[in-house]
Design an enzyme around this catalytic site. Structure first.
Site, short mmCIF file in Angstrom:
data_model
loop_
_atom_site.label_atom_id
_atom_site.label_comp_id
_atom_site.label_asym_id
_atom_site.label_seq_id
_atom_site.Cartn_x
_atom_site.Cartn_y
_atom_site.Cartn_z
N LEU A 152 1.01 -1.13 0.04
CA LEU A 152 -0.06 -0.13 0.24
C LEU A 152 0.81 1.20 0.07
O LEU A 152 0.56 2.27 -0.54
CB LEU A 152 -0.94 -0.12 1.13
CG LEU A 152 -1.98 -1.20 1.26
CD1 LEU A 152 -2.65 -1.06 2.74
CD2 LEU A 152 -2.87 -0.71 0.41
N GLY A 153 1.65 1.15 0.73
CA GLY A 153 2.82 2.30 0.60
C GLY A 153 4.13 2.03 1.54
O GLY A 153 4.15 0.97 2.06
N GLY A 161 9.06 5.96 5.95
CA GLY A 161 10.28 5.94 6.81
C GLY A 161 10.53 4.59 7.79
O GLY A 161 11.66 4.36 8.17
N PHE A 162 9.19 4.14 8.44
CA PHE A 162 9.44 3.23 9.26
C PHE A 162 9.04 1.96 8.72
O PHE A 162 8.99 0.76 9.53
CB PHE A 162 8.37 3.63 10.32
CG PHE A 162 9.00 5.03 11.28
CD1 PHE A 162 9.89 4.83 12.41
CD2 PHE A 162 8.36 6.08 10.70
CE1 PHE A 162 10.10 5.90 12.91
CE2 PHE A 162 8.98 7.16 11.09
CZ PHE A 162 9.61 6.92 12.60
N GLY A 163 9.00 1.74 7.47
CA GLY A 163 8.77 0.24 7.09
C GLY A 163 7.52 0.45 5.71
O GLY A 163 7.34 1.41 5.29
N VAL A 164 7.39 -0.82 5.47
CA VAL A 164 6.54 -0.89 4.29
C VAL A 164 5.27 -1.46 4.78
O VAL A 164 4.97 -2.09 5.75
CB VAL A 164 7.15 -1.97 3.45
CG1 VAL A 164 6.23 -2.33 2.00
CG2 VAL A 164 8.46 -1.63 2.88
N VAL A 165 3.90 -0.74 4.13
CA VAL A 165 2.73 -1.34 4.57
C VAL A 165 2.11 -2.11 3.48
O VAL A 165 2.11 -1.67 2.45
CB VAL A 165 1.73 0.08 4.80
CG1 VAL A 165 0.42 -0.24 5.36
CG2 VAL A 165 2.50 0.88 5.65
N ASP A 191 4.87 13.17 14.66
CA ASP A 191 4.85 12.97 13.07
C ASP A 191 3.43 13.13 12.62
O ASP A 191 3.37 12.33 11.59
CB ASP A 191 5.41 11.58 12.76
CG ASP A 191 6.12 11.71 11.46
OD1 ASP A 191 6.43 12.62 10.83
OD2 ASP A 191 6.61 10.47 11.15
#
Ligand SMILES: *[C@@H]1O[C@H](CO)[C@@H](O)[C@H](O)[C@H]1NC(C)=O
Ligand SMILES: *[C@@H]1O[C@H](CO)[C@@H](O)[C@H](O)[C@H]1NC(C)=O
Ligand SMILES: *[C@@H]1O[C@H](CO)[C@@H](O)[C@H](O)[C@H]1NC(C)=O
Ligand SMILES: *[C@@H]1O[C@H](CO)[C@@H](O)[C@H](O)[C@H]1NC(C)=O
Ligand SMILES: *[C@@H]1O[C@H](CO)[C@@H](O)[C@H](O)[C@H]1NC(C)=O
Ligand SMILES: *[C@@H]1O[C@H](CO)[C@@H](O)[C@H](O)[C@H]1NC(C)=O
Length: 924
Positions: A598-599, A602-606, A721
């Site tokens: 999905l996207g 900076g903190f990972g892949v969804v 954030d």
């Protein structure tokens, strides 16, 4: 014998006269007989293949030519159907002065039709299905006995129905596929015997003439015109009382089907393939003689009609009935259609008002604005080219707060019933052709009335502004000042008394209304909660992390009782503290397939995933920062924090998974993606620009979520954030804050704490960037930036624009938020910008201005922001929230609210809840 010479003279002249008269008759008779023979000989000669017994020179009557009828030695009828006759019709036929019927259909005759000028005896001409190519302009002149004519299916040169057509005593006209062009002349008042009028498959354009009902027409066939087709409304049909067969399909008729209750002999009604709108009148359904009805392929609205079993009906294809079955529509649909009826069911509404839910259901009803509870709160029909009148039934939509009708061509009066709209705040009827007197609206109604003809109906009452001479003592306090100046003091007194009574009634009604509304609100509150926990218990059970330690939940927080105990899966999950195994997540995401991404952030892949129980989720897969040894502990702590956070506008955590160095968070899936995608990702994106209403709603959603994080929970969480890519949108485009990767608990005692800098450039508050101190005010700053982005659809840092504008905040703070002209150059051009959205844009700009203040102490708390934002969002889309703010305290200006929070001690966030809240203050 004739003694008197005068007598003699008289008798002489009488005898002379008698002689000439007799001689004249004799010669005429003799000449006529020869004429018929000559004319018929001509006819026989002009045919390539005449019947064998048509011998030129012989007498057609005495020698009995085939198909020729005679009477008294004169030709009275020529009757040759389908004989394969070729050739032409000679002009000599016009000398057959006893001819009553010329009947030649289905032959191969060609050339022009003759002029029959002198044939007053001719009653019938039938030349259908031949090859005639021309109708002379004087064809109908002098045919003073013509009752029946058939010209169908001839390759004629285009011709128009001449005026002389209506001088014939026609009963039956059939000229389909006969190249007739032009408009139908308005001459039917002269065709007083016409019963059958069949002109299908021609090239006729224009409207049905107003005189059509003056003819006693039983059969009207005008279907399938070519070219621009027949158009306009079909109201005259409602007056054609003799009508039994109406075929007007395949034209360009518009507007509604009229009341047909006077058509008591109607059998066949075919209007398919037009552009008819509106509700099918019950009078069509109840015609007892009806056998055949065809309505398909129009834009008909409202309930699908239900015809009797003996009626052959073709109705369901290509219309906009509210439902695909013949059952009643939603009351809101009917109320809106009653309003549209006043405007003659314009096409603009017929094409977009589809389905049975004006407030949702996937289709956007042009001009209809609803609140979150599905009440119609505003009608915006400005600049829609509307004609007709303002329907008094507009007042049936009792939830209306705004009725905007400016810049149309409406006539008639403002109906008095509009004064019954208790919640009405704005009525804009400017730039129409309204007449009459303006009803007396409550002072809370803003009336925009410029550019009309009010008062022009009443006799010469020039100034409708001030009641100059009246000055009745009783009416001194009239709030609107729109009474007509004619009132004498006596009538003034009556008006005064009436007003007093009205005020009293108004007060009582208001009180009753308040009680009712309060009751309704309570019910709404209940309803909202019910809706939050739909029938599927899994969703709820899994959606709520089992950390049930927080008793106090704000008005929008999910109550933390236990819902849906039935599901084993849910129980299992709760027992294992919402841990979802990596195997399950692999299965859910098709082994973290690229297709499911999905996207990335900076903190990972969804990834998008579907759990085994069918719930669609978003799985965020973070690889722990190897440098940060605190990572694991932080993750666990933060899972705990997020678990406690339950709010309608916070994305809820379904579960999580720890696997080696991976940490996976499973969130509810948000089908509409992120706010960033909607705002910045326009080209090549599947999203439409958000409307101003949607933007305001999202802003308020986010503000409420942040208010909750900051102050509703024990302690205070700081998001750190906040940015559009962390704001997700649900299927209704309501905002939910997500990504708590940097969430920090600000301990009760600490106002701030220093940590390593994290966040996203552009959204970092200046003091945070320089000192690293975390306070709630850094979220407020980021929220201010988001407001600017919502207004402009521009990213805060945009290197595609000139340097001076590249930083949205800096560029924005160079202008004063009330400098609307300069502000406008900032605002996204796709935002509907009438006067009203402009003023709310300015209000939003002012809030953004304070939120992005350099000095943190100049920024409001999120609770103040919610307080200031609610009435703006409510003003724009009132009743948007079922949480008690929907009365909108419009009497408190933004400026004074700003003043109030600035005066308050902003270190105590309790302030905002002990003090007034918009919408409740005016009820308490
Ligand atoms: C119209 O008339 C022509 C002959 O003139 C014929 O060929 C054609 O089929 C007719 N069209 C219709 C729609 O009846
Ligand atoms: C219909 O009539 C118009 C003129 O009135 C002409 O321009 C057009 O070509 C005609 N169309 C057909 C299909 O005959
Ligand atoms: C039906 O006819 C009556 C009598 O002529 C008339 O008053 C009425 O207006 C007509 N109704 C409609 C719908 O035209
Ligand atoms: C109904 O009308 C259609 C044409 O519109 C026709 O073909 C059909 O025969 C008619 N049926 C009856 C029962 O009149
Ligand atoms: C509007 O209200 C009036 C009076 O209560 C009622 O007769 C009418 O049917 C209503 N119209 C609609 C469309 O609900
Ligand atoms: C409405 O019409 C008036 C006068 O023509 C014009 O000044 C005004 O701009 C129009 N308003 C809108 C919203 O189009």
């Amino acid at each position: 014998m004739w003694q008197n010479p005068r007598d003699f003279h008289l008798h002489f002249f009488f005898l002379i006269g008698l002689f000439f008269a007799v001689a004249g008759i004799a010669s005429a008779g003799g000449g006529g007989g020869g004429g018929d023979a000559d004319a018929m000989s001509e006819f026989a000669k002009s045919l390539g293949n005449p019947p064998k017994d048509w011998i030129p020179g012989s007498d057609p009557c005495s020698s009995k030519w085939t198909g020729v009828l005679c009477s008294g030695g004169r030709v009275t009828a020529i009757n040759l159907r389908g004989r394969g006759l070729a050739g032409t019709l000679p002009s000599s036929l016009s000398s057959l002065t006893s001819l009553q019927s010329l009947f030649l259909p289905g032959n191969q005759l060609s050339g022009p039709l003759p002029s029959f000028g002198k044939l007053a005896t001719l009653q019938e001409i039938s030349v259908s299905s031949n090859f005639f190519n021309f109708v002379p302009p004087d064809f109908f002149s002098g045919l003073s006995g013509l009752q029946k004519i058939s010209l169908d299916d001839n390759p004629l040169a285009p011709w128009e129905l001449p005026d002389s057509f209506a001088d014939c005593p026609l009963v039956s006209v059939s000229a389909s596929n006969a190249s007739i062009s032009g408009a139908l002349p308005d001459f039917f008042d002269r065709l007083s015997s016409l019963q059958s009028f069949r002109l299908s498959y021609n090239n006729i354009s224009g409207p049905l003439p107003a005189s059509l009902p003056r003819s006693p027409i039983r059969e009207l066939l005008l279907n399938n015109q070519q070219g621009t087709k027949l158009s306009g409304r079909i109201d005259v049909i409602g007056q054609m009382e003799q009508l039994s067969l109406l075929w007007i399909q395949s034209n360009a008729f518009s507007g509604p089907i009229p009341d047909l209750s006077n058509l008591t002999t109607l059998q066949s009604f075919n209007v398919r393939d037009n552009a008819l709108t509106g509700v099918v009148p019950n009078s069509l359904v109840t015609v007892s003689t009806l056998k055949n009805v065809s309505l398909s392929n129009n834009d008909l609205q409202g309930p699908m009609p239900k015809f009797g079993a003996d009626v052959s009906a073709d109705i369901d294809k290509g219309n906009n009935f509210c439902l695909p079955q013949a059952i009643p529509c939603d009351i809101k649909v009917m109320q809106l259609l009653a309003v549209a009826a006043g405007f003659g069911y314009p096409a603009v509404f017929a094409s977009s008002w589809t389905g049975n839910d004006p407030c949702g259901g996937g289709s956007v009803w042009v001009g209809v604005i609803c609140d979150q509870q599905g009440n119609i709160v505003a009608l915006n029909f400005a600049n829609k080219h509307l004609e007709g009148f303002i329907s008094p039934e507009i007042a049936n939509i009792s939830s209306l707060t705004k009725v905007i009708l400016n810049n149309n061509s409406l006539t008639g009066v403002i109906p008095n019933s509009l004064t019954h709209l208790r919640q009405l705040q704005l009525l804009d009827v400017s730039y129409n052709q309204l007449t009459g007197n303006i009803p007396n609206f409550a002072s809370t109604v803003r009336l925009v009335e410029a550019g009309n003809k009010f008062g022009s109906d009443s006799s010469g009452g020039g100034g409708s502004d001030v009641p100059g001479s009246g000055g009745a003592p009783g009416s001194s306090s009239s709030s609107s000042g729109h009474q007509n100046g004619k009132s004498k003091s006596a009538t003034g007194l009556v008006v005064g008394i009436l007003l007093a009574v009205l005020v009293l009634v108004g007060c009582i009604a208001g009180f009753v209304y308040y009680i009712l509304r309060r009751k309704r609100r309570m019910e709404q509150l209940k309803r909202v909660q019910m809706e939050t926990y739909p029938d599927s218990p899994d969703v709820v059970k899994v959606g709520v992390l089992g950390l049930n330690d927080n008793g106090t939940v704000g008005s929008e927080g999910y109550p933390q009782s236990n819902y849906g105990e039935s599901s084993d899966a849910a129980l299992h999950r709760e027992n294992s503290e919402n841990i979802i195994s990596i195997q399950d997540l692999r299965k859910a995401t098709n082994n973290f397939s690229e297709d499911n991404i999905l996207g990335k952030g900076g903190f990972g892949v969804v990834y998008r995933g579907v759990l085994s129980n069918g719930i669609v989720v978003a799985v965020k897969r973070c690889v722990l920062d190897m440098l940060s040894m605190k990572g694991v502990a932080e993750f666990k702590a933060e899972i705990g924090l997020i678990g406690k956070a339950r709010h309608r506008h916070l994305v809820s955590l379904v579960g999580y998974c720890e696997h080696e160095s991976e940490r996976l968070l499973v969130y509810e899936y948000m089908p509409e993606g992120t706010l960033a995608q909607h705002l910045f990702d326009r080209e090549g994106s599947r999203y439409c620009p958000l409307t101003w209403k949607q933007r305001l709603t999202i802003a308020l959603d986010v503000a409420k979520a942040m208010e909750y994080l900051h102050s509703f929970m024990q302690g205070s969480f700081i998001h750190r954030d906040l940015k559009p890519s962390n704001i997700l949108l649900d299927k209704d485009l309501r905002g939910k804050v997500s990504d708590f990767g940097l969430l920090k608990l600000a301990g009760d005692n600490e106002k701030s704490m220093a940590t390593r800098l994290a966040g996203t450039f552009g959204y970092l508050a200046p003091e945070y960037a320089t000192t690293g101190k975390i306070t709630r005010k850094i979220d407020v700053y980021a929220f201010g930036v988001i407001l600017l982005e919502l207004m402009t659809s521009r990213k805060v840092l945009d290197d595609t624009v000139p340097d001076e504008d590249a930083n949205l905040v800096a560029a924005f703070r160079r202008i004063h938020p009330r400098d609307i002209a300069r502000l406008e150059r900032f605002v996204d051009s796709s935002i509907f910008s009438d006067e009203e959205s402009r003023s709310s844009i300015a209000d939003l700009a002012e809030i953004a201005y304070h939120c992005t203040a350099r000095e943190p102490s100049y920024r409001p708390e999120m609770s103040n922001v919610v307080t200031m934002l609610s009435p703006i969002a409510d003003r724009w889309c009132p009743g948007n929230y079922g949480d008690g703010t929907d009365d909108g305290d419009s009497t408190v200006s933004l400026t004074s609210m700003v003043h109030r929070w600035q005066m308050s001690d902003d270190s105590s966030y309790n302030y905002s809840f002990s003090n007034y809240r918009p919408g409740t203050s005016n009820l308490r």
